[in-house]
Design an enzyme around this catalytic site. Structure first.
Site, PDB file in Angstrom:
ATOM      1  N   TYR A   1      -1.526  -0.028  10.399  1.00  0.00           N
ATOM      2  CA  TYR A   1      -2.198  -0.213   8.821  1.00  0.00           C
ATOM      3  C   TYR A   1      -0.757  -0.119   8.550  1.00  0.00           C
ATOM      4  O   TYR A   1      -0.203  -1.136   7.558  1.00  0.00           O
ATOM      5  CB  TYR A   1      -2.861   0.348   8.135  1.00  0.00           C
ATOM      6  CG  TYR A   1      -3.235  -0.308   6.742  1.00  0.00           C
ATOM      7  CD1 TYR A   1      -4.115  -1.556   7.031  1.00  0.00           C
ATOM      8  CD2 TYR A   1      -3.124   0.645   5.301  1.00  0.00           C
ATOM      9  CE1 TYR A   1      -3.583  -2.228   5.144  1.00  0.00           C
ATOM     10  CE2 TYR A   1      -3.351  -0.203   4.471  1.00  0.00           C
ATOM     11  CZ  TYR A   1      -3.841  -1.476   4.485  1.00  0.00           C
ATOM     12  OH  TYR A   1      -4.063  -1.794   2.515  1.00  0.00           O
TER      13      TYR A   1
ATOM     14  N   THR B   1       0.664  -1.082  -0.136  1.00  0.00           N
ATOM     15  CA  THR B   1       0.166   0.059   0.085  1.00  0.00           C
ATOM     16  C   THR B   1       0.992   0.983   0.057  1.00  0.00           C
ATOM     17  O   THR B   1       2.015   1.031   0.564  1.00  0.00           O
ATOM     18  CB  THR B   1      -0.850  -0.124   1.170  1.00  0.00           C
ATOM     19  OG1 THR B   1      -1.563   1.066   0.744  1.00  0.00           O
ATOM     20  CG2 THR B   1      -0.297  -0.552   2.422  1.00  0.00           C
TER      21      THR B   1
END
Ligand code: UDP
Length: 339
Positions: free
Chosen positions: A154, A130
């Site tokens: 995350y 990501t």
């Protein structure tokens, strides 16, 4: 060029019942690849694999990606040649509130999965990473050499997996493609596939719901950012283009004896207001919205430098213009909400 693996050998897809995973499975099955989906259906949907099963050679196994013996058994039974790993928790705010499950699923379970692959002799993996690994951009657009300093758990869990994979590459010649997604969006309405998160936090499905009068006005998280209209800029990339990049990454790993880290974005950003305007044009309805406070951890701008994926994978986004993304998301939304 040395061929390290058979490009046509079956692919194990962890998390193949989720949004991006199911789109990949469908498009890969249509392209003639044999696939085995492993998913515990904690956030994915069994029905999301049905479209792929109808067009190709796809098996579904309900199970935990962290179950090493199960992974080894699948590899042996189906003669798996490579894997793609999508299974993860994805909501940034939730990762701040409850990091334990993010470290457990995104890191520990991934380590167990990767190590089972290694023990079973599978040395090729495409991993869903990501743009959140970068943290707050020090320069734009973001290229892969930008320092990685994630600002939420995350992003930290995804970066930890990237580092684990880098050490596996050096020590075990376990090759991986770490694909850093920017904003995955759009849908594959022709296959009944799209975003079905609960609760939905992503901008585009929320804008469409607001345009259709469902769930009240859209909350716009801040309009005082240093951007062209004050709202955040993001690089939206169509899920079908992401899926295509994964197929290309599998070919890259089969054809070359090296790993890869690449951004998957278009290089173009859209503001929240521009997304609202695109949705109003596509739906023919005004989008009711209210300006709210900023959401914690939202950088003003996140736009990819996408040259590396284009050069290394020959990847060119085909469906990632904002209107196509919103149209596809809208068609999926309407089909899903029509009895
Ligand atoms: N956003 C918003 N309202 C929403 C959801 C998102 O204003 O209901 C904004 C969010 O602050 C960010 C952009 O839209 O600037 C994209 O957010 P999303 O959650 O879709 O993806 P992220 O960039 O967090 O990965």
């Amino acid at each position: 060029m040395t061929i390290r693996g058979n490009v046509q050998s079956p692919i194990l897809v962890a998390g193949g019942a989720g949004f991006i995973g199911s789109t990949f499975v469908y498009l890969a099955a249509k392209a003639g690849r044999k696939l085995v989906v492993l998913d515990d259906l904690s956030t994915g949907h069994r029905g999301a694999v049905a479209a792929a099963e109808a067009v190709g050679d796809v098996r579904f196994v309900a199970g935990d990606v962290a179950d090493g013996p199960l992974v080894e058994e699948i590899v042996a039974e189906y003669k798996i040649g490579a894997a793609v790993h999508f299974a993860a928790r994805i909501e940034v705010g939730e990762s701040v509130r409850d990091p334990a499950q993010f470290w457990d699923r995104n890191f520990v379970a991934t380590l167990r999965f990767v190590d089972a692959l290694r023990r079973a002799g599978v040395g090729r993996l495409v991993f869903s990473s990501t743009a959140a690994v970068y943290g707050i951009p020090a320069r734009e657009p973001l290229d892969e050499a930008h320092p990685c300093a994630p600002v939420n758990p995350y992003g930290a869990t995804k970066l930890a997996v990237e580092q684990m994979l880098a050490s596996y590459d050096r020590a075990y010649q376990f090759r991986s493609a770490r694909l850093r997604y920017f904003n995955a969006a759009g849908a594959l309405p022709e296959a009944g596939l799209g975003e079905r998160h609960d609760p939905e936090t992503h901008l585009i499905p929320n804008v469409i719901a607001a345009a259709l009068g469902q769930g009240g006005p859209l909350s716009v998280f801040g309009d005082d950012f240093p951007t062209r209209d004050g709202t955040c800029v993001r690089d939206y990339v169509h899920v079908a283009d992401l899926a295509d990049a994964h197929l290309r990454a599998l070919d890259f790993l089969a054809e070359r004896d090296e790993s890869l880290t690449a951004n998957l974005g278009t290089g173009n950003g859209a503001t929240v207001r521009e997304v609202i305007e695109a949705a109003a044009a596509v739906t023919g309805k005004p989008v009711p919205y209210a300006i709210c406070g900023r959401r914690e951890g939202d950088p003003p701008t996140l736009v990819a430098a996408s040259g590396h994926a284009r050069a290394a994978l020959g990847w060119t986004p085909q469906r990632s213009d904002l209107t196509t993304i919103v149209e596809d998301a809208y068609r999926f939304f309407v089909a899903r909400n029509t009895p």
